[in-house]
Each structure stands twice: as C-alpha cells, then as structure tokens.
Enzyme design. Structure first.
Site, PDB file in Angstrom:
ATOM      1  NE  ARG A   1      -1.557  -2.297   2.789  1.00 48.56           N
ATOM      2  CZ  ARG A   1      -1.695  -3.563   2.404  1.00 48.56           C
ATOM      3  NH1 ARG A   1      -2.797  -3.931   1.838  1.00 48.56           N
ATOM      4  NH2 ARG A   1      -0.751  -4.459   2.622  1.00 48.56           N
ATOM      5  CB  THR A   2       3.374   2.525   2.432  1.00 48.30           C
ATOM      6  OG1 THR A   2       2.555   2.012   3.484  1.00 48.30           O
ATOM      7  CG2 THR A   2       3.946   3.855   2.822  1.00 48.30           C
TER       8      THR A   2
ATOM      9  CE  LYS B   1      26.581  -5.670  -6.001  1.00 52.78           C
ATOM     10  NZ  LYS B   1      26.690  -4.781  -7.164  1.00 52.78           N
TER      11      LYS B   1
ATOM     12  NE  ARG C   1       7.002   0.684   5.091  1.00 51.68           N
ATOM     13  CZ  ARG C   1       5.779   0.167   5.074  1.00 51.68           C
ATOM     14  NH1 ARG C   1       5.595  -1.105   4.765  1.00 51.68           N
ATOM     15  NH2 ARG C   1       4.730   0.903   5.350  1.00 51.68           N
TER      16      ARG C   1
ATOM     17  CG  HIS D   1       3.254   3.860   8.737  1.00 52.86           C
ATOM     18  ND1 HIS D   1       3.435   4.704   7.665  1.00 52.86           N
ATOM     19  CD2 HIS D   1       2.777   2.686   8.215  1.00 52.86           C
ATOM     20  CE1 HIS D   1       3.079   4.079   6.544  1.00 52.86           C
ATOM     21  NE2 HIS D   1       2.685   2.852   6.857  1.00 52.86           N
TER      22      HIS D   1
HETATM   23  N1   CP Z   1      -0.417  -0.043   5.901  1.00 54.08           N
HETATM   24  C1   CP Z   1       0.806  -0.302   5.395  1.00 54.08           C
HETATM   25  O1   CP Z   1       1.825   0.325   5.739  1.00 54.08           O
HETATM   26  O2   CP Z   1       0.825  -1.289   4.437  1.00 54.08           O
HETATM   27  P1   CP Z   1       2.102  -1.757   3.624  1.00 54.08           P
HETATM   28  O3   CP Z   1       3.054  -2.418   4.590  1.00 54.08           O
HETATM   29  O4   CP Z   1       1.596  -2.707   2.562  1.00 54.08           O
HETATM   30  O5   CP Z   1       2.754  -0.534   3.021  1.00 54.08           O
END
Ligand code: CP
Length: 312
Positions: free
Chosen positions: A59-60, A87, A109, A137
């Site tokens: 999603r993100t 590496k 991320r 998040h």
């Molecule tokens: N909600 C969320 O962060 O989903 P993903 O891990 O798929 O990005």
C-alpha cells in the site's frame, strides 16, 4: 497558516495540530483532483523524488508513487532486496549516491526505528518517513485520521480504540499522537503481552476486554499481529488470539450503536477481523487506502513548497 512548521515528515510527534489541519485541507483539494477524469496536476514538474524501501510494502509504496506521479514529479524507486546494500554499502553512502543524481526528496521505509531522523541530520534533502521499524508511520496516521474526519465530520471528541499488537506497531504510536493532537480520546486493547508498559504515560487507557472497548468507542482500529517482529510467542495460539481479540460480525451486531471499523492492512482475515466485518459497510478499509493517495499528495506538495529552487 499556509506552510508546514517542519522541512521533513519524520513522525507525528514532531508536527503540530495546525500542520495536520493544513495537510487535511490540502488533501481535500487533492481528493477532488484524483476523482477527476484527468487525475494529474503539474505542481511538482521540477521535483525529483526517490522512494527507498528497505522493508516490504504494498500500500504505502504504491500510494506514494501514485501521489508523486499525480503531482507530476519525477520518480525513482529503490528496493533494498535488489540493491548494492546487499554488498555492504552504508545507508548514508546509498542515499548520498542517489542524491548526487539531483534528487530533492526521499521517501523511506526502513526496519530501524529512527532511520529517517538519522538521515535528516546527514543529507541535504527533504525526508518523508514511510515507516521506521516499530517507531512511527506518520502518513498512515494522517490518512487514518483524515478517513475518520471524512466519515464522522471531525476527529475532536471521538473515542477511538486501537486493538491488537500495540507493542510492535508503528501505526499505533503515530495514531495515538495524531488522534490526541486532534482532540480524540484513545484506548488500546489487546493481550497484556502486546501492550507496552509505557502506554499509560502517553495518556492512553488500557482495556483488556474487547466487548467493553467496542461498546465504549466510535471507531475501532484493528491492527495486524506482526509475527515478523516477534522472536518469542506472545500468546498461546492464533486461534485463541482471534477468539479474544478478533472482531466478528456477531460481536459488531451485538453493540447498541454502529461503530466504524478500520484496519491499516495487510489484513489477516479471520484473525484481526472476519471477512464479513472487513467487507461490511461499517469497515472503511478501502476508503483509508484511497485517502492515502490524497493525503500523501498533500504531504509531498507541502514539503516541496519549502524546497528553495521549487516555485509553485
Ligand atoms: N499499511 C501499510 O503500511 O501497508 P504496507 O506495509 O503494505 O505498506
């Protein structure tokens, strides 16, 4: 106010209530844009954004990429699994190499809490935290609160229970900060072993009984059990977890009011929520995903407007 108080989005902890309202008002505009036949605006034609994903995401990652493309930014994507990180390259070397290709903004991320904060002190680009370990998040919390505001008119005064694996959840911490800044009351509910000891210091009450928690709330945010962050067993079995903390249609229908059900995804159907709950009219799970694009457009647009060479 027409400008964010920050140059990076590292966590909800570091932004103000006014910042959140500005992001929501900007997202209202972008939500209207992405529902037009031509879903694109030329606002960020002079901005290049790198999406750096050192941890899995569906999603993100897709939501940020769509948001960036709908703002007409140039976009490059990086996945750690297929990169020279394997590496032995350091995070700063990796990012500095990417930035030397004239990148203005980094969406990252990373499995390590604080990775975005560390990076913001060492590189000259705007950083957006797309999830850092079990820390924050922020765009998930923004889209969650935006979705509550859309469905209930306002976040202030609402009662929200966050259910499940609070201990390993960056979504829980960012949601607690965002909901409280916007004036909501927050409780958490889950197995004792998955509730952090510091939680009450954040002004959050713990309710061990799911039925009582649901009877109290206007909104239930059902979190995924994050098995990938667990090195020991935190509850006897998934079946037992689902029996005590899983939301079924029978439980939902037994309440004397209609509550909203949220889930950040990915869902374990039959564990946190049953399929008939996930697919019910009370669940706003796909609205959350749709709102994610508009909210991320707003965050990127507002941060880009603080980059010196960019003139909108
Ligand atoms: N909600 C969320 O962060 O989903 P993903 O891990 O798929 O990005």
């Amino acid at each position: 106010m027409s400008e964010l108080s920050v140059n990076h989005l590292l966590g909800i902890k570091y932004i103000t209530e006014e910042d959140i309202h500005l992001i929501f008002e900007t997202a209202d505009h972008f939500k209207e844009v992405i529902n037009r036949p031509i879903k694109k605006v030329p606002s960020l034609r002079d901005i290049t954004i790198a999406n750096l994903f050192f941890e899995n995401s569906t999603r993100t990652r897709l939501s940020f990429e769509l948001a960036e493309k709908r703002l007409s930014a140039d976009v490059v994507n990086f996945s750690a699994a297929s990169s020279s990180v394997k590496k032995g390259e350091t995070l700063i070397d990796t990012v500095n190499n990417i930035l030397s290709m004239k990148v203005d903004m980094v969406v990252m991320r990373h499995p390590n809490p604080g990775a975005g904060i560390f990076l913001s002190r060492h590189i000259d680009a705007s950083i957006v935290n797309a999830g850092d370990g079990a820390h924050e998040h922020p765009t998930q919390a923004l889209l969650d609160c935006f979705s509550i505001r859309e469905r209930l008119g306002d976040v202030a005064g609402k009662k929200v229970v966050i259910v499940g694996d609070i201990l390993h959840s960056r979504v829980a911490l960012s949601n607690i900060f965002a909901l409280q800044k916007l004036g909501a009351e927050v409780k958490v509910c889950g197995p004792k072993t998955l509730i952090p000891k510091y939680i009450e210091n954040l002004g959050v009450e713990v309710e061990g009984n799911l039925q009582k928690a649901l009877q109290w709330c206007d909104v239930a945010n059902m979190l995924r059990v994050q098995n990938e962050r667990m090195d020991i067993s935190y509850f006897p079995s998934t079946r037992e977890y689902a029996q005590q903390f899983g939301l079924t249609k029978k439980v939902l229908d037994s309440l004397d009011k209609e509550i909203i059900v949220m889930h950040p995804g990915p869902i374990n159907r039959g564990v946190e929520v049953t399929s008939d709950v996930a697919d019910s009219d009370q669940a706003i799970i796909l609205d959350q995903v749709q709102n994610g694009v508009a909210v991320r457009m707003a965050v990127i647009y507002l941060l880009a407007s603080k980059i010196k060479h960019h003139e909108d």
